[in-house]
Design an enzyme around this catalytic site. Structure first.
Site, mmCIF file in Angstrom:
data_model
loop_
_atom_site.group_PDB
_atom_site.id
_atom_site.type_symbol
_atom_site.label_atom_id
_atom_site.label_comp_id
_atom_site.label_asym_id
_atom_site.label_seq_id
_atom_site.Cartn_x
_atom_site.Cartn_y
_atom_site.Cartn_z
ATOM 1 C CG HIS A 112 -46.994 19.083 -11.087
ATOM 2 N ND1 HIS A 112 -46.750 19.297 -12.470
ATOM 3 C CD2 HIS A 112 -46.928 17.907 -10.931
ATOM 4 C CE1 HIS A 112 -46.620 18.164 -13.107
ATOM 5 N NE2 HIS A 112 -46.619 17.336 -12.064
ATOM 6 C CG ASP A 118 -53.756 19.983 2.809
ATOM 7 O OD1 ASP A 118 -52.728 19.336 2.207
ATOM 8 O OD2 ASP A 118 -54.619 19.429 3.058
#
Ligand code: ITT
Length: 192
Positions: free
Chosen positions: A11, A67
């Site tokens: 994704h 992240d």
């Protein structure tokens, strides 16, 4: 330009390819045949750098990593850096969303934000780019697009969750979209 995106998350890969556009050939970790990279830092920045550095050390290629964490005010910033494994090791997105809805049960302060840190290592030098979007955690899931916590996150100023809006709209306002736009601007300037 060809560049490695140090992620196994398809994704994220799709979103980043859409934002960077056709001038960038983005290859991810499954395409490199790279195993899971440990994420042992206690900050988004630390984990992003750890993932990018792993690729540089093992493959000697220019690379960036993302992240991301969801910080919920009523939960003192949790799940934050632990967003991927909030409901335990090996949990699914749905497990995480259900755990979040359970922890938020009865809470009136629904404020939350997504934060992304991108770490780029280019010709041996490190660069960081950050993106953030503020919003609220709903009491139930809405929408089927996107991934992760998207069905319960309503960005401020919108009446659709990230899982209800089309990908272009999400990418134009999201934490990752904002961080990747900064990366894109940097790469364009750097090429000159
Ligand atoms: P990589 O480390 O391989 O990039 P990951 O899924 O483990 O992939 P993170 O460590 O950044 O990624 O984990 C962040 C978690 O936060 C992720 O698993 C999702 O549950 C959630 N998340 C990240 N970006 C999101 C987004 O745009 N919308 C909703 N949830 C998201």
């Amino acid at each position: 330009m060809e560049i490695i995106f140090a992620t196994h998350n398809l994704h994220k890969t799709e979103e980043v390819r859409a934002i960077l556009g056709p001038d960038y050939l983005v290859r991810n970790l499954p395409e490199l045949g790279c195993p899971d990279i440990p994420e042992t830092a206690d900050t988004l920045q630390g984990n992003a750098l750890q993932k990018a550095q792993y690729v540089v050390d093992h493959y000697h290629l220019n690379c960036f990593a993302d992240d991301t964490g969801l910080e919920v005010e009523a939960l003192d910033g949790r799940p934050g850096v632990f967003s991927a494994r909030y409901a335990g090791e090996g949990c699914s997105y749905q497990d995480n969303v259900l755990k979040l809805l359970g922890e938020m049960h009865g809470k009136t302060n629904r404020k939350a934000c997504f934060k992304t840190v991108i770490a780029l290592i280019l010709d041996g030098k490190q660069y960081l780019f950050e993106g953030r979007v503020d919003g609220r955690i709903l009491t139930e899931q809405r929408g089927t697009d996107g991934f992760g916590y998207d069905p319960v996150f309503l960005p401020d100023g919108f009446d659709q969750t990230f899982a209800e809006m089309d990908a272009t709209t999400k990418n134009s306002i999201s934490h990752r979209g904002r961080a990747i736009q900064k990366l894109k601007t940097f790469l364009m300037e750097h090429k000159k």
